[in-house]
Write an enzyme that holds these catalytic residues in place. Structure first.
Site, PDB file in Angstrom:
ATOM      1  N   ARG A  52       1.619  12.084  -9.629  1.00 25.69           N
ATOM      2  CA  ARG A  52       2.254  10.599  -9.066  1.00 25.69           C
ATOM      3  C   ARG A  52       3.349  10.498  -9.274  1.00 25.69           C
ATOM      4  NH1 ARG A  52      -2.455   7.815  -7.178  1.00 25.69           N
ATOM      5  NH2 ARG A  52      -4.250   7.953  -8.811  1.00 25.69           N
TER       6      ARG A  52
ATOM      7  N   PHE B  95      -1.659  16.648   4.093  1.00 24.82           N
ATOM      8  CA  PHE B  95      -1.525  15.783   2.711  1.00 24.82           C
ATOM      9  C   PHE B  95      -0.610  15.618   1.577  1.00 24.82           C
ATOM     10  CE2 PHE B  95      -4.068  14.570  -1.029  1.00 24.82           C
ATOM     11  CZ  PHE B  95      -4.636  13.547  -1.274  1.00 24.82           C
TER      12      PHE B  95
ATOM     13  N   ASP C 113      -4.363   6.155   6.164  1.00 29.82           N
ATOM     14  CA  ASP C 113      -4.174   7.338   6.705  1.00 29.82           C
ATOM     15  C   ASP C 113      -5.460   6.570   7.288  1.00 29.82           C
ATOM     16  OD1 ASP C 113      -5.454   9.938   6.705  1.00 29.82           O
ATOM     17  OD2 ASP C 113      -5.947   9.371   5.156  1.00 29.82           O
TER      18      ASP C 113
ATOM     19  N   GLU D  48       0.568  -1.066   0.111  1.00 24.79           N
ATOM     20  CA  GLU D  48       0.079   0.021  -0.245  1.00 24.79           C
ATOM     21  C   GLU D  48       0.752   1.048  -0.107  1.00 24.79           C
ATOM     22  OE1 GLU D  48      -2.135   1.629  -0.848  1.00 24.79           O
ATOM     23  OE2 GLU D  48      -4.216   0.967   0.803  1.00 24.79           O
ATOM     24  N   ASP D  49       0.323   1.973  -0.374  1.00 27.92           N
ATOM     25  CA  ASP D  49       1.211   3.007  -0.556  1.00 27.92           C
ATOM     26  C   ASP D  49       1.301   4.195   0.538  1.00 27.92           C
ATOM     27  OD1 ASP D  49      -1.644   4.322  -0.181  1.00 27.92           O
ATOM     28  OD2 ASP D  49      -1.453   5.258  -2.734  1.00 27.92           O
TER      29      ASP D  49
HETATM   30  P1  IMP Z   1      -7.326   5.675   4.133  1.00 28.07           P
HETATM   31  O1  IMP Z   1      -8.577   4.588   4.472  1.00 28.07           O
HETATM   32  O2  IMP Z   1      -8.077   6.814   5.066  1.00 28.07           O
HETATM   33  O3  IMP Z   1      -6.516   4.791   5.684  1.00 28.07           O
HETATM   34  O4  IMP Z   1      -6.850   6.135   3.153  1.00 28.07           O
HETATM   35  C1  IMP Z   1      -6.030   5.217   2.097  1.00 28.07           C
HETATM   36  C2  IMP Z   1      -6.066   6.077   0.749  1.00 28.07           C
HETATM   37  O5  IMP Z   1      -6.446   7.072   0.713  1.00 28.07           O
HETATM   38  C3  IMP Z   1      -4.390   5.423   0.580  1.00 28.07           C
HETATM   39  O6  IMP Z   1      -4.007   3.953  -0.363  1.00 28.07           O
HETATM   40  C4  IMP Z   1      -4.246   6.930  -0.872  1.00 28.07           C
HETATM   41  O7  IMP Z   1      -4.665   6.389  -2.008  1.00 28.07           O
HETATM   42  C5  IMP Z   1      -5.865   7.497  -0.100  1.00 28.07           C
HETATM   43  N1  IMP Z   1      -4.982   8.835   0.906  1.00 28.07           N
HETATM   44  C6  IMP Z   1      -5.093   8.823   2.027  1.00 28.07           C
HETATM   45  N2  IMP Z   1      -3.364   9.874   2.448  1.00 28.07           N
HETATM   46  C7  IMP Z   1      -3.390  10.277   1.591  1.00 28.07           C
HETATM   47  C8  IMP Z   1      -2.505  11.400   1.275  1.00 28.07           C
HETATM   48  O8  IMP Z   1      -2.016  11.801   1.745  1.00 28.07           O
HETATM   49  N3  IMP Z   1      -2.618  11.413  -0.347  1.00 28.07           N
HETATM   50  C9  IMP Z   1      -2.418  11.220  -1.200  1.00 28.07           C
HETATM   51  N4  IMP Z   1      -3.344   9.947  -0.989  1.00 28.07           N
HETATM   52  C10 IMP Z   1      -4.068   9.790   0.042  1.00 28.07           C
END
Ligand code: IMP
Length: 167
Positions: A158, A145, A96, A92-93
């Site tokens: 990207r 962000f 959050d 995963e990238d």
């Molecule tokens: P979560 O479900 O809130 O943990 O979010 C996960 C997904 O949200 C990641 O796989 C990203 O695609 C996107 N995301 C969360 N934070 C960021 C950020 O700071 N920049 C860009 N994408 C984000």
């Protein structure tokens, strides 16, 4: 925009993570990247692992063009092959809120892999809404962000080799 993590620091950390994953998977590993954000991380990670390694891709959507999670995860593209008895690492990238990863882990665990581990380049611990296990974390960052190294804002940035903060 300003640089938060320079490209050299990312490359060094990704090589360390690749070595850790290889050490934990002497029989080889099946890596599943979460599109689109993880494609750059997976590409560098996989090339830093000389051992047996196969790849597959999933696509999920949780954001649209917003910078805040909607909390709703939708499966856009499923895997090409099954996971039964395999040693799997989700790539995963960023974690959050944890909602996307919790969803991924839940649906992949139901496919009976031998091990299911997770590698994330970035983590924002202060934003967590659900408790998810991450076995390999690249960098912990503040609640801001970020873009670059695969991560986008409205499909832009990207291609940056570093991680940057949108001011
Ligand atoms: P979560 O479900 O809130 O943990 O979010 C996960 C997904 O949200 C990641 O796989 C990203 O695609 C996107 N995301 C969360 N934070 C960021 C950020 O700071 N920049 C860009 N994408 C984000």
């Amino acid at each position: 925009m300003h640089i938060l993590i320079p490209a050299d620091d990312i490359q060094r950390r990704v090589r360390e993570m690749a070595a850790e994953i290889e050490r934990d998977h002497p029989d080889g590993v099946h890596m599943i990247a979460v599109l689109k954000g993880a494609f750059v991380f997976l590409s560098d990670l996989a090339r830093a692992m000389p051992g047996r390694c196969s790849l597959d891709f999933m696509a999920v959507s949780s954001y649209g063009t917003s910078t805040r999670s909607s909390g709703q995860v939708q499966l856009l593209k499923d895997l090409d092959s099954g996971l039964e008895g395999r040693d799997v690492v989700i790539v995963e990238d960023i974690v959050d809120t944890g909602l996307t990863l919790a969803y991924m882990q839940q649906i992949l665990r139901a496919r009976s892999p031998r091990h299911l581990r997770t590698a994330c380049l970035l983590s924002k611990p202060s934003r967590r809404q659900v408790d998810v296990a991450v076995d390999y974390t690249g960098f912990e960052i503040e609640d801001q962000f970020v873009v670059g190294y695969g991560l986008d804002y409205a499909e832009q940035y990207r291609n940056l080799p570093h991680i940057a903060v949108l001011d």
